[in-house]
Motif scaffolding. Structure first.
Motif: not given
Length: 301
Positions: A131-135, A144-149, A244-248
Protein backbone atom coordinates in the motif's frame (compact mmCIF):
# COMPACT_ATOMS: atom_id res chain seq x y z
CA UNK A 1 -84.10 39.95 19.03
CA UNK A 2 -81.88 37.17 20.33
CA UNK A 3 -80.16 36.93 16.97
CA UNK A 4 -79.29 40.62 17.04
CA UNK A 5 -77.98 40.29 20.58
CA UNK A 6 -75.80 37.33 19.54
CA UNK A 7 -74.42 39.23 16.55
CA UNK A 8 -73.75 42.24 18.70
CA UNK A 9 -72.07 40.08 21.34
CA UNK A 10 -69.85 38.40 18.76
CA UNK A 11 -68.80 41.70 17.24
CA UNK A 12 -68.08 43.06 20.69
CA UNK A 13 -65.92 40.00 21.42
CA UNK A 14 -63.94 40.50 18.23
CA UNK A 15 -63.46 44.18 18.88
CA UNK A 16 -64.51 45.93 22.08
CA UNK A 17 -63.99 49.63 21.45
CA UNK A 18 -64.88 50.54 25.03
CA UNK A 19 -62.08 48.44 26.56
CA UNK A 20 -59.80 48.44 23.52
CA UNK A 21 -59.82 44.63 23.35
CA UNK A 22 -59.39 42.38 20.36
CA UNK A 23 -60.73 38.82 20.80
CA UNK A 24 -61.01 39.42 24.52
CA UNK A 25 -57.45 40.72 25.04
CA UNK A 26 -55.87 44.14 25.02
CA UNK A 27 -53.06 45.07 22.68
CA UNK A 28 -50.52 44.82 25.50
CA UNK A 29 -51.73 41.33 26.37
CA UNK A 30 -51.42 40.18 22.75
CA UNK A 31 -47.96 41.74 22.55
CA UNK A 32 -46.81 39.75 25.60
CA UNK A 33 -48.21 36.49 24.16
CA UNK A 34 -46.61 37.03 20.74
CA UNK A 35 -43.34 38.03 22.39
CA UNK A 36 -43.37 34.86 24.50
CA UNK A 37 -43.90 32.55 21.51
CA UNK A 38 -41.35 34.46 19.44
CA UNK A 39 -38.71 34.02 22.14
CA UNK A 40 -39.72 30.39 22.76
CA UNK A 41 -39.51 29.28 19.12
CA UNK A 42 -36.39 31.35 18.51
CA UNK A 43 -34.80 29.47 21.39
CA UNK A 44 -35.84 26.11 19.88
CA UNK A 45 -34.52 27.12 16.46
CA UNK A 46 -31.23 28.26 17.98
CA UNK A 47 -30.94 25.04 19.95
CA UNK A 48 -31.52 22.99 16.79
CA UNK A 49 -29.00 24.97 14.74
CA UNK A 50 -26.45 24.78 17.56
CA UNK A 51 -26.87 21.02 17.86
CA UNK A 52 -26.40 20.53 14.11
CA UNK A 53 -23.34 22.79 14.16
CA UNK A 54 -21.78 20.82 17.03
CA UNK A 55 -22.42 17.60 15.13
CA UNK A 56 -20.80 18.98 11.98
CA UNK A 57 -17.72 19.97 13.98
CA UNK A 58 -17.22 16.33 14.93
CA UNK A 59 -17.31 15.15 11.30
CA UNK A 60 -14.31 14.96 9.03
CA UNK A 61 -14.46 16.65 5.65
CA UNK A 62 -12.72 13.64 4.10
CA UNK A 63 -13.05 10.51 6.22
CA UNK A 64 -16.39 8.65 6.49
CA UNK A 65 -17.61 8.57 10.09
CA UNK A 66 -19.06 5.06 9.94
CA UNK A 67 -16.37 3.36 7.87
CA UNK A 68 -17.23 0.01 9.44
CA UNK A 69 -20.67 0.14 7.80
CA UNK A 70 -19.36 0.60 4.25
CA UNK A 71 -20.04 -2.40 2.03
CA UNK A 72 -17.15 -4.00 0.14
CA UNK A 73 -16.45 -2.38 -3.22
CA UNK A 74 -18.47 -3.17 -6.29
CA UNK A 75 -16.86 -4.73 -9.33
CA UNK A 76 -17.85 -3.04 -12.57
CA UNK A 77 -16.89 -3.45 -16.18
CA UNK A 78 -16.82 -1.59 -19.48
CA UNK A 79 -18.61 -2.00 -21.84
CA UNK A 80 -21.74 -2.43 -19.78
CA UNK A 81 -25.39 -2.79 -20.69
CA UNK A 82 -28.52 -2.51 -18.58
CA UNK A 83 -29.10 -6.26 -18.69
CA UNK A 84 -25.39 -7.19 -18.48
CA UNK A 85 -25.51 -8.63 -21.97
CA UNK A 86 -22.70 -8.53 -24.51
CA UNK A 87 -23.98 -9.84 -27.83
CA UNK A 88 -22.55 -9.03 -31.25
CA UNK A 89 -21.78 -10.38 -34.71
CA UNK A 90 -18.10 -10.16 -35.52
CA UNK A 91 -19.03 -9.72 -39.21
CA UNK A 92 -21.22 -6.68 -38.48
CA UNK A 93 -19.41 -3.59 -37.24
CA UNK A 94 -22.63 -1.89 -36.16
CA UNK A 95 -23.36 -4.62 -33.58
CA UNK A 96 -20.20 -3.98 -31.59
CA UNK A 97 -19.50 -0.34 -32.38
CA UNK A 98 -21.29 0.90 -29.20
CA UNK A 99 -19.12 -1.43 -27.10
CA UNK A 100 -15.81 -0.32 -28.58
CA UNK A 101 -16.81 3.34 -28.41
CA UNK A 102 -17.66 2.98 -24.70
CA UNK A 103 -14.25 1.42 -24.08
CA UNK A 104 -12.38 4.14 -25.98
CA UNK A 105 -14.27 6.84 -24.10
CA UNK A 106 -13.57 5.23 -20.73
CA UNK A 107 -9.87 4.68 -21.39
CA UNK A 108 -9.32 8.21 -22.65
CA UNK A 109 -8.76 9.38 -19.05
CA UNK A 110 -5.84 6.95 -18.92
CA UNK A 111 -4.06 8.49 -21.92
CA UNK A 112 -0.37 9.03 -21.28
CA UNK A 113 -0.45 12.75 -22.07
CA UNK A 114 -2.97 13.30 -19.26
CA UNK A 115 -0.63 11.84 -16.63
CA UNK A 116 2.54 13.84 -17.28
CA UNK A 117 2.13 16.46 -14.55
CA UNK A 118 4.83 15.63 -11.98
CA UNK A 119 2.93 17.55 -9.29
CA UNK A 120 -0.12 15.33 -9.66
CA UNK A 121 1.18 11.92 -10.69
CA UNK A 122 4.02 9.59 -9.80
CA UNK A 123 5.28 6.24 -11.03
CA UNK A 124 4.38 3.39 -8.70
CA UNK A 125 5.93 0.51 -10.62
CA UNK A 126 4.74 -2.14 -13.04
CA UNK A 127 4.71 -4.90 -10.42
CA UNK A 128 2.40 -5.25 -7.40
CA UNK A 129 3.82 -3.66 -4.25
CA UNK A 130 2.54 -2.71 -0.79
CA UNK A 131 0.00 0.00 0.00
CA UNK A 132 1.09 3.57 -0.69
CA UNK A 133 -0.01 5.70 2.23
CA UNK A 134 0.08 9.45 1.73
CA UNK A 135 -0.68 10.66 5.25
CA UNK A 136 -3.83 10.78 7.33
CA UNK A 137 -7.03 12.05 5.76
CA UNK A 138 -7.25 14.88 8.29
CA UNK A 139 -3.63 15.97 8.01
CA UNK A 140 -2.60 19.25 6.43
CA UNK A 141 -0.79 17.56 3.54
CA UNK A 142 -3.50 18.70 1.12
CA UNK A 143 -4.03 17.21 -2.32
CA UNK A 144 -2.19 13.90 -2.74
CA UNK A 145 -0.39 12.56 -5.78
CA UNK A 146 -1.84 9.64 -7.71
CA UNK A 147 -0.15 6.62 -9.20
CA UNK A 148 0.08 6.61 -12.96
CA UNK A 149 -1.60 3.77 -14.80
CA UNK A 150 -0.48 3.33 -18.38
CA UNK A 151 -2.94 1.92 -20.92
CA UNK A 152 -0.15 -0.17 -22.42
CA UNK A 153 -0.37 -2.40 -19.32
CA UNK A 154 -3.64 -3.74 -20.73
CA UNK A 155 -1.87 -5.36 -23.68
CA UNK A 156 -4.08 -6.10 -26.70
CA UNK A 157 -7.05 -4.73 -24.74
CA UNK A 158 -5.53 -1.26 -24.37
CA UNK A 159 -7.05 0.06 -27.58
CA UNK A 160 -3.69 1.49 -28.62
CA UNK A 161 -3.01 -0.89 -31.50
CA UNK A 162 -6.37 -2.64 -31.81
CA UNK A 163 -9.05 0.03 -31.84
CA UNK A 164 -11.72 -2.70 -31.90
CA UNK A 165 -10.54 -4.37 -28.65
CA UNK A 166 -10.66 -7.85 -30.19
CA UNK A 167 -14.33 -7.68 -31.15
CA UNK A 168 -13.58 -7.83 -34.86
CA UNK A 169 -11.79 -11.18 -34.39
CA UNK A 170 -14.39 -12.57 -32.00
CA UNK A 171 -12.01 -12.17 -29.04
CA UNK A 172 -13.74 -9.45 -27.02
CA UNK A 173 -12.15 -7.59 -24.13
CA UNK A 174 -13.63 -6.20 -20.94
CA UNK A 175 -12.10 -3.46 -18.81
CA UNK A 176 -12.75 -4.13 -15.11
CA UNK A 177 -12.31 -1.92 -12.05
CA UNK A 178 -13.06 -1.97 -8.33
CA UNK A 179 -15.30 0.94 -7.39
CA UNK A 180 -13.81 3.66 -5.21
CA UNK A 181 -14.32 3.73 -1.45
CA UNK A 182 -12.61 6.45 0.57
CA UNK A 183 -9.88 5.08 2.85
CA UNK A 184 -10.72 1.47 1.96
CA UNK A 185 -7.73 -0.86 1.95
CA UNK A 186 -8.44 -4.20 0.26
CA UNK A 187 -6.65 -7.14 1.83
CA UNK A 188 -5.46 -10.04 -0.34
CA UNK A 189 -6.60 -13.55 0.61
CA UNK A 190 -4.41 -15.01 3.33
CA UNK A 191 -5.07 -18.59 2.21
CA UNK A 192 -6.69 -20.56 -0.59
CA UNK A 193 -9.50 -21.91 1.59
CA UNK A 194 -12.11 -19.50 0.24
CA UNK A 195 -10.93 -19.58 -3.37
CA UNK A 196 -12.06 -22.11 -5.99
CA UNK A 197 -9.32 -24.54 -6.93
CA UNK A 198 -9.32 -23.33 -10.53
CA UNK A 199 -8.56 -19.77 -9.35
CA UNK A 200 -5.87 -20.54 -6.77
CA UNK A 201 -3.07 -20.02 -9.25
CA UNK A 202 -4.07 -16.35 -9.36
CA UNK A 203 -3.04 -15.72 -5.74
CA UNK A 204 0.20 -13.76 -5.39
CA UNK A 205 1.58 -11.14 -2.97
CA UNK A 206 0.33 -7.55 -3.00
CA UNK A 207 -2.51 -8.03 -5.47
CA UNK A 208 -6.25 -8.63 -5.31
CA UNK A 209 -6.86 -11.47 -7.77
CA UNK A 210 -9.76 -11.67 -10.20
CA UNK A 211 -11.05 -14.81 -11.88
CA UNK A 212 -13.77 -15.46 -14.46
CA UNK A 213 -15.49 -18.76 -15.10
CA UNK A 214 -18.75 -20.24 -16.33
CA UNK A 215 -21.84 -19.48 -14.25
CA UNK A 216 -23.81 -22.52 -15.42
CA UNK A 217 -22.59 -26.09 -15.45
CA UNK A 218 -23.77 -26.56 -19.04
CA UNK A 219 -21.35 -23.82 -20.12
CA UNK A 220 -18.30 -25.64 -18.76
CA UNK A 221 -15.66 -25.88 -21.48
CA UNK A 222 -17.46 -23.41 -23.76
CA UNK A 223 -15.86 -20.22 -22.52
CA UNK A 224 -12.38 -21.29 -23.50
CA UNK A 225 -9.22 -19.51 -22.48
CA UNK A 226 -9.49 -16.28 -20.53
CA UNK A 227 -6.51 -13.92 -20.49
CA UNK A 228 -5.93 -11.21 -17.90
CA UNK A 229 -3.88 -8.04 -18.43
CA UNK A 230 -2.77 -5.44 -15.93
CA UNK A 231 -0.35 -5.16 -13.03
CA UNK A 232 -0.14 -8.66 -11.57
CA UNK A 233 -3.26 -9.57 -13.58
CA UNK A 234 -5.29 -8.13 -10.71
CA UNK A 235 -5.65 -5.00 -8.57
CA UNK A 236 -2.26 -4.03 -7.08
CA UNK A 237 -2.14 -2.68 -3.54
CA UNK A 238 0.00 0.38 -4.27
CA UNK A 239 -3.10 2.12 -5.68
CA UNK A 240 -4.75 2.07 -2.26
CA UNK A 241 -6.00 3.81 -0.21
CA UNK A 242 -8.06 6.34 -2.14
CA UNK A 243 -8.24 9.76 -0.43
CA UNK A 244 -11.54 11.20 -1.78
CA UNK A 245 -12.39 13.51 -4.67
CA UNK A 246 -11.18 16.52 -2.69
CA UNK A 247 -7.76 15.16 -1.74
CA UNK A 248 -7.27 12.77 -4.68
CA UNK A 249 -8.98 14.52 -7.63
CA UNK A 250 -6.74 12.95 -10.28
CA UNK A 251 -6.81 9.43 -8.80
CA UNK A 252 -6.80 6.62 -11.36
CA UNK A 253 -8.13 3.23 -10.37
CA UNK A 254 -6.01 0.26 -11.42
CA UNK A 255 -7.62 -1.66 -14.26
CA UNK A 256 -7.70 -5.27 -15.33
CA UNK A 257 -8.43 -6.25 -18.92
CA UNK A 258 -10.12 -9.58 -19.48
CA UNK A 259 -10.08 -11.16 -22.93
CA UNK A 260 -12.08 -14.17 -24.05
CA UNK A 261 -9.90 -15.56 -26.82
CA UNK A 262 -11.75 -18.69 -27.98
CA UNK A 263 -15.37 -18.70 -26.84
CA UNK A 264 -17.87 -21.07 -28.40
CA UNK A 265 -19.59 -19.18 -31.18
CA UNK A 266 -23.35 -18.71 -31.65
CA UNK A 267 -24.09 -19.72 -28.07
CA UNK A 268 -25.23 -17.63 -25.12
CA UNK A 269 -22.75 -18.08 -22.30
CA UNK A 270 -23.20 -17.11 -18.65
CA UNK A 271 -19.97 -15.86 -17.11
CA UNK A 272 -19.17 -14.81 -13.55
CA UNK A 273 -16.11 -12.77 -12.57
CA UNK A 274 -15.05 -12.42 -8.93
CA UNK A 275 -12.36 -10.71 -6.94
CA UNK A 276 -10.98 -12.42 -3.85
CA UNK A 277 -9.85 -10.76 -0.64
CA UNK A 278 -10.16 -11.06 3.13
CA UNK A 279 -12.42 -8.02 3.41
CA UNK A 280 -14.27 -8.43 0.10
CA UNK A 281 -17.58 -10.21 0.35
CA UNK A 282 -20.55 -10.90 -1.87
CA UNK A 283 -24.26 -10.22 -1.58
CA UNK A 284 -27.28 -11.76 -3.25
CA UNK A 285 -28.99 -8.36 -3.03
CA UNK A 286 -26.17 -6.57 -4.84
CA UNK A 287 -25.01 -8.51 -7.88
CA UNK A 288 -22.03 -6.20 -8.37
CA UNK A 289 -20.58 -6.44 -4.84
CA UNK A 290 -17.20 -8.07 -5.36
CA UNK A 291 -18.40 -9.76 -8.55
CA UNK A 292 -20.50 -9.42 -11.69
CA UNK A 293 -22.30 -11.69 -14.10
CA UNK A 294 -22.30 -11.39 -17.85
CA UNK A 295 -24.22 -12.91 -20.75
CA UNK A 296 -21.86 -13.24 -23.68
CA UNK A 297 -22.82 -14.30 -27.19
CA UNK A 298 -20.46 -14.02 -30.16
CA UNK A 299 -22.03 -14.71 -33.53
CA UNK A 300 -20.20 -15.34 -36.78
CA UNK A 301 -23.14 -16.30 -39.04
Amino acid sequence: MSSNKEDGGWKKFVWNSEKGEFCGRTGGSWFKILGFYLIFYSFLAGLFVGTIQCLLLTLSDYKPTWQDRVAPPGLSHTPRSDKSELAFNLNDLETYLPYTKAMRDFLSMYDEDKQRDQMKYEDCGDEPTEYKYRGDLNSDVGVRKACRFQRSLLGPCSGIEDREFGFKEGKPCLIVKLNRIVNFVPRPPSSNDSIPEAAQYKVRPNVIPIFCTNRREEDAGKIGEVKYYGIGEGFPLQYYPYYSKVLHPQYLQPLVAIQFVNVTMNTELRIECKVFGENIGYSEKDKFQGRFELKLQVTNL
